[in-house]
Design an enzyme around this catalytic site. Structure first.
Site, PDB file in Angstrom:
ATOM      1  N   TYR A 181       0.835  -1.210   0.000  1.00  0.00           N
ATOM      2  CA  TYR A 181       0.000   0.000   0.000  1.00  0.00           C
ATOM      3  C   TYR A 181       0.871   1.262   0.000  1.00  0.00           C
ATOM      4  CZ  TYR A 181      -3.871   3.066   1.464  1.00  0.00           C
ATOM      5  OH  TYR A 181      -4.820   4.066   1.547  1.00  0.00           O
TER       6      TYR A 181
ATOM      7  N   LYS B 116       1.010   4.223  -2.868  1.00  0.00           N
ATOM      8  CA  LYS B 116       0.641   5.610  -2.556  1.00  0.00           C
ATOM      9  C   LYS B 116       1.824   6.559  -2.740  1.00  0.00           C
ATOM     10  CE  LYS B 116      -3.678   4.820  -1.638  1.00  0.00           C
ATOM     11  NZ  LYS B 116      -4.717   5.337  -2.547  1.00  0.00           N
TER      12      LYS B 116
HETATM   13  P1  NAP Z   1     -13.580   2.367   0.597  1.00  0.00           P
HETATM   14  O1  NAP Z   1     -14.605   2.913   1.505  1.00  0.00           O
HETATM   15  O2  NAP Z   1     -13.090   0.966   0.798  1.00  0.00           O
HETATM   16  O3  NAP Z   1     -14.105   2.526  -0.925  1.00  0.00           O
HETATM   17  C1  NAP Z   1     -13.306   2.093  -1.971  1.00  0.00           C
HETATM   18  C2  NAP Z   1     -13.929   2.520  -3.277  1.00  0.00           C
HETATM   19  O4  NAP Z   1     -13.047   2.080  -4.347  1.00  0.00           O
HETATM   20  C3  NAP Z   1     -15.268   1.869  -3.547  1.00  0.00           C
HETATM   21  O5  NAP Z   1     -16.083   2.796  -4.222  1.00  0.00           O
HETATM   22  C4  NAP Z   1     -14.915   0.687  -4.450  1.00  0.00           C
HETATM   23  O6  NAP Z   1     -15.984   0.302  -5.324  1.00  0.00           O
HETATM   24  C5  NAP Z   1     -13.796   1.313  -5.267  1.00  0.00           C
HETATM   25  N1  NAP Z   1     -12.906   0.345  -5.920  1.00  0.00           N
HETATM   26  C6  NAP Z   1     -12.139  -0.611  -5.357  1.00  0.00           C
HETATM   27  N2  NAP Z   1     -11.452  -1.295  -6.303  1.00  0.00           N
HETATM   28  C7  NAP Z   1     -11.782  -0.738  -7.494  1.00  0.00           C
HETATM   29  C8  NAP Z   1     -11.428  -0.995  -8.836  1.00  0.00           C
HETATM   30  N3  NAP Z   1     -10.575  -1.962  -9.149  1.00  0.00           N
HETATM   31  N4  NAP Z   1     -11.978  -0.238  -9.827  1.00  0.00           N
HETATM   32  C9  NAP Z   1     -12.871   0.751  -9.520  1.00  0.00           C
HETATM   33  N5  NAP Z   1     -13.243   1.044  -8.262  1.00  0.00           N
HETATM   34  C10 NAP Z   1     -12.718   0.300  -7.263  1.00  0.00           C
HETATM   35  O7  NAP Z   1     -12.250   3.253   0.610  1.00  0.00           O
HETATM   36  P2  NAP Z   1     -12.018   4.753   1.162  1.00  0.00           P
HETATM   37  O8  NAP Z   1     -11.596   4.659   2.567  1.00  0.00           O
HETATM   38  O9  NAP Z   1     -13.132   5.626   0.771  1.00  0.00           O
HETATM   39  O10 NAP Z   1     -10.697   5.120   0.339  1.00  0.00           O
HETATM   40  C11 NAP Z   1     -10.746   5.869  -0.871  1.00  0.00           C
HETATM   41  C12 NAP Z   1      -9.318   6.211  -1.262  1.00  0.00           C
HETATM   42  O11 NAP Z   1      -8.704   6.971  -0.230  1.00  0.00           O
HETATM   43  C13 NAP Z   1      -8.428   4.990  -1.496  1.00  0.00           C
HETATM   44  O12 NAP Z   1      -7.536   5.226  -2.549  1.00  0.00           O
HETATM   45  C14 NAP Z   1      -7.676   4.895  -0.183  1.00  0.00           C
HETATM   46  O13 NAP Z   1      -6.446   4.224  -0.348  1.00  0.00           O
HETATM   47  C15 NAP Z   1      -7.494   6.355   0.162  1.00  0.00           C
HETATM   48  N6  NAP Z   1      -7.236   6.611   1.562  1.00  0.00           N
HETATM   49  C16 NAP Z   1      -8.134   6.221   2.503  1.00  0.00           C
HETATM   50  C17 NAP Z   1      -7.854   6.495   3.830  1.00  0.00           C
HETATM   51  C18 NAP Z   1      -8.802   6.126   4.947  1.00  0.00           C
HETATM   52  O14 NAP Z   1      -8.417   6.280   6.102  1.00  0.00           O
HETATM   53  N7  NAP Z   1      -9.997   5.664   4.666  1.00  0.00           N
HETATM   54  C19 NAP Z   1      -6.670   7.152   4.204  1.00  0.00           C
HETATM   55  C20 NAP Z   1      -5.790   7.508   3.203  1.00  0.00           C
HETATM   56  C21 NAP Z   1      -6.088   7.245   1.874  1.00  0.00           C
HETATM   57  P3  NAP Z   1     -17.148  -0.758  -4.831  1.00  0.00           P
HETATM   58  O15 NAP Z   1     -18.082   0.046  -3.966  1.00  0.00           O
HETATM   59  O16 NAP Z   1     -17.772  -1.209  -6.097  1.00  0.00           O
HETATM   60  O17 NAP Z   1     -16.434  -1.840  -4.073  1.00  0.00           O
END
Ligand code: NAP
Length: 247
Positions: free
Chosen positions: A156, A160
């Protein structure tokens, strides 16, 4: 007249969590939005309904953005519906956390494919149009983990950190065409992704965050909106939205 009237946005992984909040924020400010998702059709459709409910424009587009041909179809579908792409938000992401000793090649490849190769795939597909129209806003959601590293997160963190290098380099190449390229580095944000983290580990994390709480998806969405609406002179940057956890 709203700030993003007549603008068209693609939000990858827009069905849930941070992507959902970003799609809503852009739509509320007038953008027509392609809500991309990979498997959760109900979540994507319900967001589209919500956007249409306040008079916005959106459609749901299923595509695995780690696959270059599917990413291309997502962009083509958006152009055929809305005529162009002005804003690309590379948000889709997954985790497969394991210590390096236990990390298999599949876990490595999956995370690099979905989090980093997807950024190449979608950006390649939108860039020719942005260069031609001499306008573009490309924002990729990186992570504090790409800056500071994370235990059990070599895959990861590499994906990133890769986004950050990609962002700086592409920003140099596109600045003269009025295309800005930036990354946002969230800290720990309350979404399904963080729901997998054991409660005691989350408590420890929060105790180290200077503002003493998790972030909200809407707080990342506001940062995206800021870069799109007011970021004309901001390119190649990492915007940290992390409650002060990493400076
Ligand atoms: P999440 O709630 O798990 O949602 C992930 C989203 O990505 C969902 O809409 C999922 O679609 C979609 N997805 C996964 N694989 C995909 C693919 N191969 N093609 C198209 N769409 C795909 O994640 P989140 O926490 O909102 O995170 C969003 C972003 O922010 C990510 O890049 C994550 O690494 C980053 N981030 C998150 C955090 C945190 O603390 N949450 C911190 C830093 C960075 P489905 O609904 O169809 O599964």
């Amino acid at each position: 007249m709203r700030t993003l009237d007549n603008k068209v946005a693609i939000v990858t992984g827009g069905s849930r969590g941070i992507g959902r909040a970003i799609a809503l924020e852009l739509a509320k400010n007038g953008a027509a939005v392609a809500v991309n998702y990979v498997s959760n059709t109900d979540a994507a459709n319900s967001l589209v309904k919500e956007i249409e409910g306040f008079g916005g424009s959106a459609f749901a587009s299923q595509a695995d953005v780690s696959d270059s041909s599917q990413a291309k179809v997502l962009v083509e579908e958006t152009i055929s519906r809305f005529g162009k792409v002005d804003i690309l938000v590379n948000n889709a992401g997954v985790t497969r956390d394991k210590t390096f000793r236990r990390l298999g090649e599949d876990d490595w490849k999956k995370v690099i494919d979905v989090n980093l190769n997807s950024v190449f795939n979608t950006t390649s597909a939108v860039l020719p149009g942005m260069l031609e129209q001499k306008y573009g806003r490309i924002i990729s959601i990186s992570s504090i983990i790409g800056q500071a590293g994370g235990f059990g997160q070599t895959n990861y963190a590499a994906s990133k950190a890769g986004i950050i290098g990609f962002t700086k380099s592409l920003a140099l190449e596109t600045a003269r065409s009025n295309i800005t390229v930036n990354a946002i580095c969230p800290g720990f944000i309350e979404t399904d992704m963080v729901a997998d983290v054991p409660a005691e580990v989350l408590e420890q994390i929060v105790s180290k965050v200077p503002v003493r709480r998790l972030g909200q998806a809407t707080e990342i969405a506001r940062a995206v909106y800021f870069l799109v609406a007011d970021g004309n002179y901001i390119t190649g940057q990492q915007l940290n939205v992390n409650g002060g956890l990493y400076m």
